[in-house]
Each structure stands twice: as C-alpha cells, then as structure tokens.
Design a protein around this motif. Sequence first.
Motif, PDB file in Angstrom:
ATOM      1  N   ALA A 127      92.371 -85.252  26.506  1.00  0.00           N
ATOM      2  CA  ALA A 127      91.652 -84.066  26.605  1.00  0.00           C
ATOM      3  C   ALA A 127      91.913 -83.044  25.550  1.00  0.00           C
ATOM      4  CB  ALA A 127      92.027 -83.593  27.979  1.00  0.00           C
ATOM      5  N   GLY A 128      92.532 -83.397  24.349  1.00  0.00           N
ATOM      6  CA  GLY A 128      92.847 -82.483  23.380  1.00  0.00           C
ATOM      7  C   GLY A 128      91.700 -81.915  22.457  1.00  0.00           C
ATOM      8  N   GLY A 129      92.128 -81.539  21.546  1.00  0.00           N
ATOM      9  CA  GLY A 129      90.946 -81.070  20.340  1.00  0.00           C
ATOM     10  C   GLY A 129      89.922 -82.159  20.038  1.00  0.00           C
ATOM     11  N   ALA A 130      90.499 -83.285  19.661  1.00  0.00           N
ATOM     12  CA  ALA A 130      89.573 -84.528  19.233  1.00  0.00           C
ATOM     13  C   ALA A 130      88.718 -84.849  20.332  1.00  0.00           C
ATOM     14  CB  ALA A 130      90.512 -85.586  18.518  1.00  0.00           C
ATOM     15  N   ASN A 150      93.628 -87.809  31.519  1.00  0.00           N
ATOM     16  CA  ASN A 150      94.553 -87.171  30.530  1.00  0.00           C
ATOM     17  C   ASN A 150      95.883 -87.178  31.381  1.00  0.00           C
ATOM     18  OD1 ASN A 150      95.305 -85.812  28.238  1.00  0.00           O
ATOM     19  ND2 ASN A 150      95.216 -84.011  29.201  1.00  0.00           N
ATOM     20  N   ARG A 151      97.270 -87.201  30.578  1.00  0.00           N
ATOM     21  CA  ARG A 151      98.396 -86.798  31.306  1.00  0.00           C
ATOM     22  C   ARG A 151      98.374 -85.511  32.298  1.00  0.00           C
ATOM     23  NH1 ARG A 151     103.259 -85.730  27.245  1.00  0.00           N
ATOM     24  NH2 ARG A 151     101.817 -84.233  26.597  1.00  0.00           N
ATOM     25  N   THR A 152      97.730 -84.598  31.665  1.00  0.00           N
ATOM     26  CA  THR A 152      97.638 -83.363  32.342  1.00  0.00           C
ATOM     27  C   THR A 152      96.274 -83.319  32.673  1.00  0.00           C
ATOM     28  OG1 THR A 152      99.051 -82.298  30.701  1.00  0.00           O
ATOM     29  CG2 THR A 152      98.071 -80.817  32.073  1.00  0.00           C
ATOM     30  N   LYS A 155      93.804 -80.473  32.275  1.00  0.00           N
ATOM     31  CA  LYS A 155      92.843 -80.053  31.039  1.00  0.00           C
ATOM     32  C   LYS A 155      91.643 -80.954  31.076  1.00  0.00           C
ATOM     33  CE  LYS A 155      96.807 -79.048  27.782  1.00  0.00           C
ATOM     34  NZ  LYS A 155      97.750 -79.713  26.653  1.00  0.00           N
ATOM     35  N   THR A 190      92.201 -91.020  22.515  1.00  0.00           N
ATOM     36  CA  THR A 190      92.190 -89.949  21.682  1.00  0.00           C
ATOM     37  C   THR A 190      93.543 -89.222  21.612  1.00  0.00           C
ATOM     38  OG1 THR A 190      91.485 -88.254  23.188  1.00  0.00           O
ATOM     39  CG2 THR A 190      89.802 -89.593  21.947  1.00  0.00           C
ATOM     40  N   THR A 191      94.615 -89.770  22.307  1.00  0.00           N
ATOM     41  CA  THR A 191      95.883 -89.210  22.362  1.00  0.00           C
ATOM     42  C   THR A 191      96.753 -89.647  21.074  1.00  0.00           C
ATOM     43  OG1 THR A 191      97.352 -90.809  23.322  1.00  0.00           O
ATOM     44  CG2 THR A 191      96.155 -89.434  24.883  1.00  0.00           C
ATOM     45  N   MET A 192      97.917 -89.199  20.764  1.00  0.00           N
ATOM     46  CA  MET A 192      98.659 -89.515  19.736  1.00  0.00           C
ATOM     47  C   MET A 192      99.265 -90.745  20.097  1.00  0.00           C
ATOM     48  SD  MET A 192      99.042 -86.193  20.117  1.00  0.00           S
ATOM     49  CE  MET A 192      99.031 -85.046  18.790  1.00  0.00           C
ATOM     50  N   ILE A 193      99.460 -91.283  21.098  1.00  0.00           N
ATOM     51  CA  ILE A 193     100.344 -92.437  21.554  1.00  0.00           C
ATOM     52  C   ILE A 193      99.907 -93.690  20.707  1.00  0.00           C
ATOM     53  CG2 ILE A 193     100.954 -93.917  23.515  1.00  0.00           C
ATOM     54  CD1 ILE A 193     100.594 -91.457  25.532  1.00  0.00           C
ATOM     55  N   MET A 195     100.701 -93.551  17.410  1.00  0.00           N
ATOM     56  CA  MET A 195     101.551 -92.933  16.372  1.00  0.00           C
ATOM     57  C   MET A 195     102.949 -93.254  16.103  1.00  0.00           C
ATOM     58  SD  MET A 195      99.182 -89.895  15.518  1.00  0.00           S
ATOM     59  CE  MET A 195      99.400 -89.641  14.010  1.00  0.00           C
ATOM     60  N   ILE A 218      91.112 -93.678  17.788  1.00  0.00           N
ATOM     61  CA  ILE A 218      90.829 -92.592  16.761  1.00  0.00           C
ATOM     62  C   ILE A 218      91.979 -92.491  15.729  1.00  0.00           C
ATOM     63  CG2 ILE A 218      89.228 -91.385  18.082  1.00  0.00           C
ATOM     64  CD1 ILE A 218      90.916 -89.024  17.949  1.00  0.00           C
ATOM     65  N   GLY A 241      90.615 -95.744  13.912  1.00  0.00           N
ATOM     66  CA  GLY A 241      90.039 -94.203  13.592  1.00  0.00           C
ATOM     67  C   GLY A 241      89.585 -94.132  12.057  1.00  0.00           C
ATOM     68  N   PHE A 245      87.364 -90.857  10.629  1.00  0.00           N
ATOM     69  CA  PHE A 245      87.810 -90.108   9.542  1.00  0.00           C
ATOM     70  C   PHE A 245      86.900 -90.167   8.183  1.00  0.00           C
ATOM     71  CE2 PHE A 245      90.563 -89.743   5.706  1.00  0.00           C
ATOM     72  CZ  PHE A 245      90.559 -88.464   5.771  1.00  0.00           C
TER      73      PHE A 245
HETATM   74  P1  NAP Z   1      95.808 -82.593  20.517  1.00  0.00           P
HETATM   75  O1  NAP Z   1      94.740 -81.406  20.768  1.00  0.00           O
HETATM   76  O2  NAP Z   1      97.181 -82.035  20.456  1.00  0.00           O
HETATM   77  O3  NAP Z   1      95.822 -83.403  21.867  1.00  0.00           O
HETATM   78  C1  NAP Z   1      96.963 -84.264  22.036  1.00  0.00           C
HETATM   79  C2  NAP Z   1      96.255 -85.379  23.435  1.00  0.00           C
HETATM   80  O4  NAP Z   1      97.159 -86.332  23.409  1.00  0.00           O
HETATM   81  C3  NAP Z   1      96.542 -84.679  24.532  1.00  0.00           C
HETATM   82  O5  NAP Z   1      95.339 -85.153  25.546  1.00  0.00           O
HETATM   83  C4  NAP Z   1      97.688 -84.841  25.294  1.00  0.00           C
HETATM   84  O6  NAP Z   1      97.823 -84.847  26.524  1.00  0.00           O
HETATM   85  C5  NAP Z   1      97.789 -86.307  24.730  1.00  0.00           C
HETATM   86  N1  NAP Z   1      99.387 -86.531  24.703  1.00  0.00           N
HETATM   87  C6  NAP Z   1     100.387 -86.342  23.718  1.00  0.00           C
HETATM   88  N2  NAP Z   1     101.332 -86.845  23.924  1.00  0.00           N
HETATM   89  C7  NAP Z   1     101.430 -87.627  24.828  1.00  0.00           C
HETATM   90  C8  NAP Z   1     102.145 -88.438  26.002  1.00  0.00           C
HETATM   91  N3  NAP Z   1     103.455 -88.384  25.253  1.00  0.00           N
HETATM   92  N4  NAP Z   1     101.689 -89.126  26.739  1.00  0.00           N
HETATM   93  C9  NAP Z   1     100.297 -88.766  27.266  1.00  0.00           C
HETATM   94  N5  NAP Z   1      99.587 -88.021  26.764  1.00  0.00           N
HETATM   95  C10 NAP Z   1      99.773 -87.296  25.404  1.00  0.00           C
HETATM   96  O7  NAP Z   1      95.633 -83.565  19.370  1.00  0.00           O
HETATM   97  P2  NAP Z   1      94.029 -83.804  18.446  1.00  0.00           P
HETATM   98  O8  NAP Z   1      93.864 -82.831  17.437  1.00  0.00           O
HETATM   99  O9  NAP Z   1      93.084 -83.853  19.853  1.00  0.00           O
HETATM  100  O10 NAP Z   1      94.488 -85.254  18.069  1.00  0.00           O
HETATM  101  C11 NAP Z   1      94.919 -86.446  18.659  1.00  0.00           C
HETATM  102  C12 NAP Z   1      94.811 -87.675  17.794  1.00  0.00           C
HETATM  103  O11 NAP Z   1      93.673 -87.796  17.291  1.00  0.00           O
HETATM  104  C13 NAP Z   1      95.707 -87.537  16.792  1.00  0.00           C
HETATM  105  O12 NAP Z   1      96.588 -88.721  16.561  1.00  0.00           O
HETATM  106  C14 NAP Z   1      95.197 -87.342  15.572  1.00  0.00           C
HETATM  107  O13 NAP Z   1      95.612 -87.875  14.446  1.00  0.00           O
HETATM  108  C15 NAP Z   1      94.009 -88.175  15.826  1.00  0.00           C
HETATM  109  N6  NAP Z   1      92.777 -87.554  15.203  1.00  0.00           N
HETATM  110  C16 NAP Z   1      91.955 -88.474  14.433  1.00  0.00           C
HETATM  111  C17 NAP Z   1      90.720 -88.156  13.681  1.00  0.00           C
HETATM  112  C18 NAP Z   1      90.144 -89.193  12.847  1.00  0.00           C
HETATM  113  O14 NAP Z   1      89.306 -88.761  11.965  1.00  0.00           O
HETATM  114  N7  NAP Z   1      90.108 -90.461  12.959  1.00  0.00           N
HETATM  115  C19 NAP Z   1      90.438 -86.689  13.796  1.00  0.00           C
HETATM  116  C20 NAP Z   1      91.013 -85.914  14.599  1.00  0.00           C
HETATM  117  C21 NAP Z   1      92.184 -86.342  15.333  1.00  0.00           C
HETATM  118  P3  NAP Z   1      98.311 -83.729  27.416  1.00  0.00           P
HETATM  119  O15 NAP Z   1      97.046 -82.544  27.443  1.00  0.00           O
HETATM  120  O16 NAP Z   1      99.084 -83.864  28.696  1.00  0.00           O
HETATM  121  O17 NAP Z   1      99.271 -82.891  26.671  1.00  0.00           O
END
Ligand code: NAP
Length: 277
Positions: A127-130, A150-152, A155, A190-193, A195, A218, A241, A245
């Motif tokens: 539930a982050g930015g992406a 989502n973990r949280t 959100k 869409t999480t970074m799990i 990577m 993604i 992803g 991209f």
């Molecule tokens: P973000 O806003 O920081 O959101 C991160 C998300 O990941 C949140 O839902 C967070 O959950 C969850 N998360 C992080 N660590 C976790 C863990 N250990 N266990 C469970 N959930 C976890 O990041 P974002 O900007 O959305 O980007 C997320 C991913 O998308 C990245 O890997 C980025 O590289 C990728 N991305 C790819 C593209 C593309 O063009 N392909 C574009 C944008 C982003 P909580 O809310 O609980 O913290």
Amino acid sequence: MKKLFAVLGNPIGHSMSPVMHNDLFSLYNMNAVYLPFQVKEEELKEAVNGLRALGAVGFNVTVPHKSTIMPFLDEIDELAASIGAVNTVVNQNGKLIGYNTDGLGFLKGLDEYVTKIEGHKILVIGAGGAARAIYFTLAKENPVQIDIANRTVEKAVELITECPYSITSRALTLEEAGNYLGEYDLIIQTTMIGMEPNTEEQPISLENINKQALVCDIIYNPLETSILRDAKERGAAVQNGINMFVYQGALAFEIWTGRLPDIQRMKENVLRQLGGK
Ligand code: NAP
C-alpha cells in the motif's frame, strides 16, 4: 543548444532512466541529454528551481521525492493530484507541470497479457506509493473488485478510503490475502520484498493460487523474484516489472516530446543493462 532532461532522486546511481532516454534521443536524432542528479530532501526546492532556470525541457522524479516535490511545481495533473505523487515534470515556458505515469505505465504494460481490466478480481499486495498509483489507475477501469493487502493494514484502509473512484475493495492482512488467493485472477506484488537483500522472501504464500491467475511483480531487479518463480512453478502466468518501468518512461517521453517512442527497443535496452536477453 542541447536540450536538458534529468531525473532527481536519492540514491540515483542505479537508475536505468538515463540509458533508456539517451538511447531514444540518439534514435530520433535529438540534440538532447538526460542526466541523473542525486538530490537531498532539503535541497529539492533549489534543484527544481535550478532545472527551471536552466530551461530543462522535462525531468523525472523518483524515490524519495515523488510526493515532496508537489508544492514546488506550478500545476499538477488531475490523476497525479489524486495519487498524491509525481514522477514526470514538463517545463512549459517556465511553468512546471507534474504528472504521474507509474499507474498508466503498469496498465499499458499489462496489455500483452490482459486486454482489459473490466470484470477482473484483483489483489494488490502493498500500500505504498507504487500501489497507490496502480490502485487508482486500475480502479477507473471497471474491475469487479480490487483488494489491498499490506503488512500495515491501516495503510490499506487509508488507500481505499482516499480512492476517488467507485470501487469494491477490502483491506486485508497478508495472511488473509493468502487465504483468499484462489478468488483473484490478477495478483500485483508492489512491496520491495524480493529485492536485495531479501531475494528469497515473498510477501504471501501462494498455496491457494488459482492456476489461471496472472501474477505481476513490479520489481525488475532481479528480473525473476521469488514470488514469480513460485507462481510459475504452480502453473500461473507471470510478469515482472520491466514493462511498467519501460511504459512509465515511454509515457514521460511522450509528454515531453509528443512522440510515443519505440517500446521494444526500450525494453531490449533495459534488459541488456540488467543482464537479461
Ligand atoms: P513505498 O512507498 O516505500 O512502499 C513500500 C511497500 O512495501 C509498503 O506497502 C510496505 O508495507 C511494504 N514493505 C516494505 N518492507 C516490507 C516487509 N519487510 N514486509 C512486508 N511489507 C513490506 O515504496 P514504493 O515506491 O511503492 O515502491 C515499492 C516497490 O516498487 C520498489 O521495489 C520499487 O522499486 C518498485 N517500483 C517499480 C516501478 C516500475 O516501474 N517497475 C515503479 C515504482 C516502484 P508497510 O506499509 O507495512 O510499510
């Protein structure tokens, strides 16, 4: 005079955008350059005004500046405003206009696999930015339902509450999503799990997956995350992803130049950088 394009982020060293856009400039014989700039949070305003003063034609914005840049722009496109994040800026005679091409980039990248979202039952993990950009964009396409896990969980609730489009959605824990997994025909991670350094981890168990489902991650580095490998082994279709991209970059290029670029060439270029085919 060379036209200036840029990407602002922190860190920015691993960004694939400069290689992708500079290659397009040479393909289309444009006298232009795309440069990466590492910008600290507290210097973002100066960096944005600097690009305006230098007459940059357009630029991208990446982590962690996608939301914080908004007050420094002159106008925000409606979709970007509802998402609350900007990844593309165009300079129209000194007026900086912000767009968000992430969600639409995901949607367009899906075309090769799913021709329309209408009628689909979708799970978004994260539930982050992406996730926000993807959820708001897909919500406009008349799916049956989009649940968010989502973990949280708060959100996920927030995201659903703030969505400006009418859509049936549930906010779920990751465990609940694993239990209901058989209901979905499109699952978007869409999480970074997955990577570095968590390349062996995945956010939910796929035990209950519907084999007809398409699983999208993604993340594009690594090209095949643990969840995609697992989904493939269980007989589901998968997508990484790269398409999102490439399409978000192509849409940005179109906003800046009026020309939709050669997607296949962009994809091959990015794959080459990532050591894929
Ligand atoms: P973000 O806003 O920081 O959101 C991160 C998300 O990941 C949140 O839902 C967070 O959950 C969850 N998360 C992080 N660590 C976790 C863990 N250990 N266990 C469970 N959930 C976890 O990041 P974002 O900007 O959305 O980007 C997320 C991913 O998308 C990245 O890997 C980025 O590289 C990728 N991305 C790819 C593209 C593309 O063009 N392909 C574009 C944008 C982003 P909580 O809310 O609980 O913290």
